[in-house]
Design an enzyme around this catalytic site. Structure first.
Site, PDB file in Angstrom:
ATOM      1  N   ARG A  44       0.821  -1.208   0.000  1.00 24.31           N
ATOM      2  CA  ARG A  44       0.000   0.000   0.000  1.00 24.31           C
ATOM      3  C   ARG A  44       0.855   1.259   0.000  1.00 24.31           C
ATOM      4  O   ARG A  44       0.395   2.320  -0.387  1.00 24.31           O
ATOM      5  CB  ARG A  44      -0.895   0.022   1.258  1.00 24.31           C
TER       6      ARG A  44
ATOM      7  N   ASP B 171      -9.143   2.407   1.966  1.00 22.26           N
ATOM      8  CA  ASP B 171      -9.420   0.987   2.016  1.00 22.26           C
ATOM      9  C   ASP B 171     -10.752   0.791   1.297  1.00 22.26           C
ATOM     10  O   ASP B 171     -11.627   1.647   1.372  1.00 22.26           O
ATOM     11  CB  ASP B 171      -9.534   0.565   3.489  1.00 22.26           C
TER      12      ASP B 171
ATOM     13  N   ASP C 278      -0.724   1.171  10.156  1.00 18.48           N
ATOM     14  CA  ASP C 278      -1.195   2.519  10.464  1.00 18.48           C
ATOM     15  C   ASP C 278      -0.243   3.206  11.433  1.00 18.48           C
ATOM     16  O   ASP C 278       0.140   4.359  11.252  1.00 18.48           O
ATOM     17  CB  ASP C 278      -2.580   2.458  11.121  1.00 18.48           C
TER      18      ASP C 278
END
Lengths: 676, 728
Positions: free
Chosen positions: A481, A497, A586
């Site tokens: 990502r 997402d 994250d």
């Protein structure tokens, strides 16, 4: 008749005055009429030769061609410079590759950790043949860690002998063509552009992360001492500069004035720190001053300032002549607040960027050498000398400062007005049709990229959108990502997402906010970290609190540079950690951005109702009522790897100006943000 | 003398008796005469008082008439250059004394002709360039004619070209200079060092401790921090005026124009030309030029003839290869033509490298990579090339700046001696030195860019607190209410009342509200609005809350939240009601807007947090007459502050909380619509006035405000940090 007489007398007066004028001024007028003459000031100065036109040139044009070349000179006996003694042909490809000689025999803990740190860095290679720089650690003579001449020595060509600590090994072999990186070398032995000047590290210097800078405020506290002087035994004391004429000269100190406070401090608390004397004491004082945010005033240093090749020390320190003490003192007292403010902040920035840990010092050394190899694609001076510094602004990303998120103000540029949406589709893998429509509806959206990261085959049909839509088949790894895909062409990335849900006006408003803060992450949902006393470690929570320190990357704007940083500067171990524990990614991304900006992220409003059912919480589709306990180890592992906790908390949210105000809805630009 | 003449003519006996008609005529006439007299009188005084008659003779002198000095064969010779010299070891700083302007003073020795025992001259007396150079120094601010006040000495012995002088005798001539003293503080200029066969890279004349400004230093001979590297002057560049050429692609990618190249290098270059065709041009001497054509102004490729140096402008990159000497005059030509130099000269110290960042305007390629030069250059992104071209551009720009101060400079391609003096000056007075940006940033960058004075990302600790500054005139009751309200804010650390009324004393100490933090009253000398932004010594915190004496509607939560927001944005103005500037297309000027819009560009300073440094800027660095203007109009001090902060930081304000106005609900609307309208007109005028003084519109418009994280969220109020955040 009378008037005539009067006129006559007048004419008389007139002619008399004219006569005077001619008499007085005639000569000057005459001289004015002469060919132009030199202007005032020339009198006692260099004469204007009458025959200046006839003077010959120092080199006749026809003489130049005679100046034919002789074959290239061989390097002067033993002395080396970059071109003569470094073979850059080994350094093709992706920059500097460094091989470190393994230690022979038992090694100390520090040595082991330094080795580990280099091996974990992006510079490292295990093959001496493929390396362009061979690094020889020369650490501590006392523990007997001196290496003998290594195998691939080759007269020291392409070698760097790294002497981190002053008590370095004696030279057991000829250095030959090897570069030397050592603490504060004397100006006489230092070879500019070849050797590297290191800071003088105390033995207890932290390995990574670093000792934080002591500066707590931008401007000096009122009433703080102007000048701190070094004490014997390693302390500092503040000096009263008001009465004493020569505060650092021993002779004047026989009568310590009443204002002279005598107290020992390990770190100075003053605006300026006077550093005289010789290395190594002066050099270690210098580092203390930097850490304390005390502007170093160096009196005739006979040693090379650390990393002087790239760091512009005129912005952070004052080099003065020890023979002019009064002038120095006067200059310090009269220095403008603006200059003091700038110098102070710069000392602290440099400390944090390059000196606060052993790891940073080593990486800076390697970066300096890499810049020499890169030549034109090296870091521009601005990147070295303004936050966040060259270790965090990779020159492999770009050499134009305006491509980075940090320098728009200095460059007078602004971030691009469009963004790319990067939608990650993880299992189960439903094409996020609604989300695509909502994002494509934004006037600022330039392109949509779908990162297909699951086992199901790619759907053949995608919704019609106004902006180009690209599908990337990923590697089923979470770290995908944050790969710097070349297809991303805008500065801003909206990371999503597939299960996120956003409205067009949420996207629009968040992007507008991001344009004001291009170096930060702007997100909708937040996490906050806390120190868990019970477990003696860090923890974090997705619960709603009055403060937050992270935003979820499942819906956040950030600069595409952070993809480069994530992929190319993070140690591999950390990326692996993210792949193994996807909830950790994250936290990792927030760690990176916070470590670079030293600022918290920004939160913007998010539709309340959907928030309740939002699948945006970390860990995916689990219902909100049962928040997946995020692996608490993740944050502690990261904090250990970073060496400190970079996250900072914020207590504010940026809302539209009329957000939820009791005024007419017609006035509001982002009224759909308020819909329940 | 003038005065007496004046008196005679305008004798009081004469004028009053005349008729008015004539009177005007004569007065005019007399005035003209008077003016003429004064003018000539001035001239009489001016040149004469400065130029003694002696100088009149000096002017007429010819170079051939300079005094001859005979050097005995056994006169002392200085030691060879001391390679370990540094400023603090070999430079006698005491001679520089303390100059308040931090400027060094330069003395030039008088010109002499040196001959040996046999009457044979030691060197050419002086070259054209050295004469111009000395002339330029003599015209600069650095010059002094008093040898006792000088800190730097420039011998008039011309050593620009080593080939034209006798080394031993020149050294002897240097040694007998009156203040030689082992050469300390003496500055020599040399452009062509060394001689056949080994071509040393520094002047061979023994010079002991003298500083050397030399062209063609190598890393081995250059004494970092002591010597100065200068470019080799090209006579061609001075002769030819080339038009300026903007950044962008050129006809040739790479061009080589040097003629005396080593055959090995020429082979390499020609191989490049064969490989890459049209985009590479390798020029050489012309062999078949007709008579009368200056061969130095032409270059040839096969049978094609090109004008030199004009042809340099047709190329993006120009090769500057070392010859026998490292410093090549072609570098000056290339720079003047705006072609990016590709310097292939190992170990060469580029001119002024101590202060100029050559990375931004040139490409340095190691000699061994000569055959790869094309691919190296190809790998440079087009944007970077254009930045380099722009950087080159700046050189001429600076040249003009310098030469404006000095006409003699025009003939020199570089203001070299001024730069030398500046560099040495910086070393002696480093705290007054010129910064990297001033040396290297093109004016274009300076225009749009800002350098934020609070650039370090730093969140000040909460414990520091803030100082509230209340500006008051005589509304004591309201003032006391404000004090009581503000004192409830947890982070308040001090309260400062600025008593702006000179006719009335502040209330007695016992009457003031008792609060938990120190309260100080400052009395001002004059009732001025700018007193609110004065950097009082009493301000001990970085955060300042400016608050009017009638702002009683702000809640404690609201103020505390404002302070927390300021901590996250310490370089911005953090305020409550926001205002906007708009461009009025009808009137073609700026307009002040207080409507409740979706945008904000200013905050009112009736209650605003900011860094105390801005008080210093407001008081001492406000551009133009804005400060006086504000004081005279008794209005717009807040707009001025908004302009100042936005201009210096380049950032927008932060508006906090929904607050839209300061009018308290219970206050009656005394100021009606008409008053409101004149207010708006005045405020608009302020914006236009300030924008013209700043020369730009620094205000930044944003569409966000800061609220507490959980503001109006569905969340228990008692768990919120700032539940009572106030209303509109």
């Amino acid at each position: 008749m009378q008037s005539w007489r009067r006129r006559k007398s007048l004419w008389l007066a007139l002619s008399a005055s004219w006569l005077l004028l001619v008499l007085l001024g005639g000569f000057s007028l005459l001289r004015l009429a002469l060919p132009p003459r030199p202007q005032p000031g020339a009198s006692q100065g260099w004469p204007r030769w009458l025959d200046a036109e006839l003077l010959q040139s120092f080199s006749q044009p026809r003489e130049l061609p005679e100046d034919t070349a002789s074959p290239p000179q061989a390097p002067h006996g033993g002395s080396c410079n970059w071109e003569a003694c470094f073979d850059t042909s080994k350094c093709r490809g992706d920059g500097l590759k460094v091989f470190v000689y393994p230690a022979v025999g038992p090694i100390s803990e520090t040595h082991r950790r330094i080795l580990a740190s280099i091996e974990g860095s992006r510079f490292h290679t295990f093959s001496p043949a493929g390396a362009c720089l061979l690094l020889l650690l020369s650490l501590d003579a006392q523990t007997g860690e001196c290496s003998s001449m290594p195998l691939q020595w080759n007269r020291g060509r392409n070698h760097l002998v790294l002497r981190l600590y002053p008590a370095a090994c004696p030279r057991t072999f000829q250095l030959g063509q090897a570069m030397v990186a050592e603490a504060s070398p004397t100006v006489d032995s230092f070879r500019p552009g070849f050797d590297v000047a290191l800071p003088f590290l105390p033995e207890a210097h932290p390995l990574r992360g670093g000792a934080p800078g002591q500066l707590r405020q931008h401007s000096p506290q009122p009433g703080v001492a102007l000048l701190a002087l070094e004490e014997e035994r390693g302390g500092w004391r503040t000096a009263d500069t008001g009465s004493s004429a020569c505060p650092w000269d021993g002779r004047c100190e026989q009568d310590p004035g009443p204002g002279q406070t005598q107290h020992q401090e390990t770190l100075p608390n003053a605006t300026f720190c006077l550093i005289s004397g010789h290395r190594p004491e002066a050099a270690s004082r210098f580092l203390q001053a930097l850490q304390a945010g005390c502007i170093p005033v160096l009196l005739s240093p006979r040693w090379e300032l650390p990393f002087s090749e790239v760091i512009d020390w005129t912005k952070a320190a004052i080099v003065a002549d020890e023979r002019l003490p009064l002038q120095v003192l006067a200059a310090l007292q009269e220095m403008s607040p603006a200059r003091v403010l700038a110098l102070r902040q710069q000392t602290q920035f440099l400390w944090d960027a390059y000196f606060s840990s052993v790891e940073k010092v080593i990486h800076t050394t390697l970066e300096v050498i890499q810049d020499r190899i890169f030549g034109t694609s090296a870091h521009p001076s601005l990147l070295w000398n303004s936050p966040p510094g060259a270790l965090l602004a990779l020159s492999t990303f770009s050499t134009s400062p305006q491509d980075f998120p940090f320098y728009h103000l200095q460059q007078g540029s602004r971030p691009e007005g469009r963004f790319s949406a990067l939608i990650w589709v993880a299992p189960p893998g439903q094409p996020p049709l609604k989300l695509i429509q909502a994002v494509a509806g934004s006037q600022h959206c330039a392109q949509i990229l779908v990162l297909w990261s699951n086992e199901r085959p790619l759907p053949s049909r995608w919704p019609e959108t106004a902006v180009p839509l690209t599908v990337i088949d990923g590697h089923r790894k979470v770290s995908d990502r944050f790969y710097p895909y070349s297809t991303i062409r805008t500065d801003a990335i909206l990371s999503l997402d597939a299960r996120s849900s956003l409205s067009t006006s949420e996207v629009d408003f968040a992007f507008l906010v991001w344009q004001s803060f291009p170096e930060r992450m702007v997100g909708f949902l937040t996490l906050s970290h806390f120190w868990d006393e019970a477990h003696g470690g860090w923890g974090y929570t997705a619960e709603r609190t009055n403060e937050f320190s992270m935003v979820l990357t499942t819906a956040a704007f950030y600069h595409r540079y952070y993809h480069t940083l994530f992929t190319h500067s993070l140690p591999k171990a950390l990326r692996t950690l993210a792949d193994e524990a996807p909830t950790c990614v994250d936290v990792l991304m927030n760690f990176i951005v916070a470590a670079v900006t030293k600022l918290p992220p920004i939160k913007v409003p998010y539709g309340k109702q959907r928030q309740e059912a939002a699948p945006l919480a970390p860990g995916g589709p689990g219902p909100r009522s049962k928040p997946q306990a995020p692996a608490p180890d993740c944050i502690n592992q990261l904090a250990a790897a970073f060496g400190h906790m970079p996250l900072l908390s914020s207590c504010l949210r940026l809302d539209p100006v009329l957000f939820k105000d009791p005024v007419s809805v017609q006035r509001k630009k982002y009224r759909s943000l308020e819909k329940p | 003398m003038c005065a007496s003449v004046k008196y005679n003519i305008r004798g009081p006996a004469l004028i009053p008796r005349m008729k008015t008609k004539h009177r005007i005529y004569y007065i005019t006439l007399f005035s003209i005469v008077l003016l003429g007299l004064i003018a000539t009188g001035m001239f009489q005084f001016w040149p004469h008082s400065i130029e003694s008659s002696n100088d009149w003779n000096v002017e007429k002198r010819s170079v051939r008439d300079v005094p001859v000095v005979r050097l005995p064969a056994d006169s002392p010779i200085p030691e060879r250059g001391d390679l370990s010299c540094r400023m603090h070891t070999c430079f006698d700083v005491y001679r520089c004394g303390f100059n308040p302007k931090n400027k060094i003073k330069v003395y030039i020795y008088a010109l002499k002709k040196y001959v040996d025992d046999f009457g044979v001259s030691v060197s050419n007396t002086i070259s054209r360039e050295y004469n111009e150079l000395l002339m330029a120094i003599s015209d600069s601010d650095y010059y002094t004619d008093d040898i006792n006040r000088a800190c730097l000495f420039v011998p008039s012995i011309d050593v620009l070209n080593q080939n034209t002088l006798r080394i031993k005798e020149t050294a002897q001539a240097l040694a007998q200079l009156s203040r030689w003293d082992r050469g300390s503080n003496h500055l020599l200029f040399n452009m062509l060092p060394g001689g056949p066969p080994d071509y040393n890279t520094a002047l061979d004349v023994p010079r002991d401790r003298a500083l050397l400004a030399g062209g063609g230093f190598s890393t081995w001979t250059y004494r970092q921090g002591y010597d100065v590297s200068i470019p080799v002057y090209s006579p061609l560049s001075a002769e030819v005026d080339l038009p300026e050429k903007g950044p962008g692609p050129r006809q040739y990618f790479l061009l080589s124009s040097q003629v005396g190249l080593h055959p090995e290098y020429r082979e390499d270059l020609e191989a490049l030309q064969v490989k890459h065709g049209e985009s590479v041009l390798v020029l050489d001497k012309c062999t078949n030029l007709s008579e009368g054509v200056l061969s130095v102004r032409k270059r040839c490729h096969k049978h094609q003839v090109f004008d030199y140096p004009q042809v340099l402008q047709e190329a993006t990159f120009c090769v500057v290869l070392r010859g026998a000497r490292l410093g090549q005059a072609v570098l000056s030509d290339v720079l003047q033509a705006g072609c990016v130099p590709v310097v292939i000269a190992d170990s060469y110290i580029l001119p002024f490298s101590e202060v100029l960042d050559w990375k931004r305007a040139s490409v340095v390629v190691p000699e061994e990579k000569m055959s790869d030069v094309y691919s190296i250059l190809q790998s440079i992104p087009q944007r970077q090339i254009e930045e380099m071209q722009r950087q080159l551009f700046m050189e001429p720009a600076r040249r003009e700046n310098w030469s404006a101060a000095n006409h003699q400079m025009n003939s020199l391609i570089w203001p070299r001696e001024q730069r030398d003096s500046q560099i040495i000056n910086d070393r002696i007075y480093p705290y007054a030195a010129i910064s990297y940006e001033e040396w290297n940033d093109p004016p274009v960058v300076k225009w749009g860019s800002v350098s934020n004075p609070l650039f370090l990302p730093l969140i000040p600790p909460q414990s520091q607190g803030f100082t509230a500054i209340v500006l008051t005139y005589d509304r004591v009751e309201s003032l006391f209410r404000v004090i009581t309200e503000v004192s409830k804010v947890p982070s308040l650390s001090k309260l400062l009342v600025v008593w702006n009324n000179q006719n009335k004393n502040p209330p007695e100490d016992s009457l003031w509200p008792k609060i938990r933090v120190p309260l100080k009253v400052v009395r001002t000398a004059e009732n001025k609005l700018s007193n609110r932004f004065f950097p009082y010594d009493e301000i001990e915190t970085e955060a300042v809350l400016a608050i009017d004496d009638d702002i009683i509607m702000l809640t404690s939560d609201e103020l505390q939240f404002g302070y927390e927001v300021w901590r996250e944005f310490p370089d911005r103005l953090v305020g409550y009601p926001g205002r906007l500037h708009l461009w009025d297309h009808e009137m073609n000027k700026w307009k002040y807007e207080s409507e409740w819009t979706n945008e904000v560009s200013m905050v009112l300073t009736g209650a605003a947090f900011y860094h105390k440094y801005f008080n210093y800027l407001y008081t001492y660095k406000m551009p133009g007459d804005i400060k006086n203007w504000v004081d005279a109009h008794m209005n717009c001090e807040d707009i001025a502050m908004n302009f100042l902060v936005a201009n210096v930081t380049g950032k927008a304000v932060i508006k906090v909380t929904p607050r839209k106005k300061f009018k308290c609900p219970e206050c009656t609307a005394i100021d009606g619509l008409s008053l409101d309208q004149t207010h708006m007109v005045e405020r608009s005028e302020c914006i236009n006035k300030f924008a013209s003084v700043f020369g730009t519109m620094p205000l930044k418009v944003v569409e966000h405000r800061a609220d507490p994280v959980l503001y109006k969220d569905d969340f228990p109020e008692k768990l919120k940090s700032f539940p009572n955040i106030g209303s509109l």
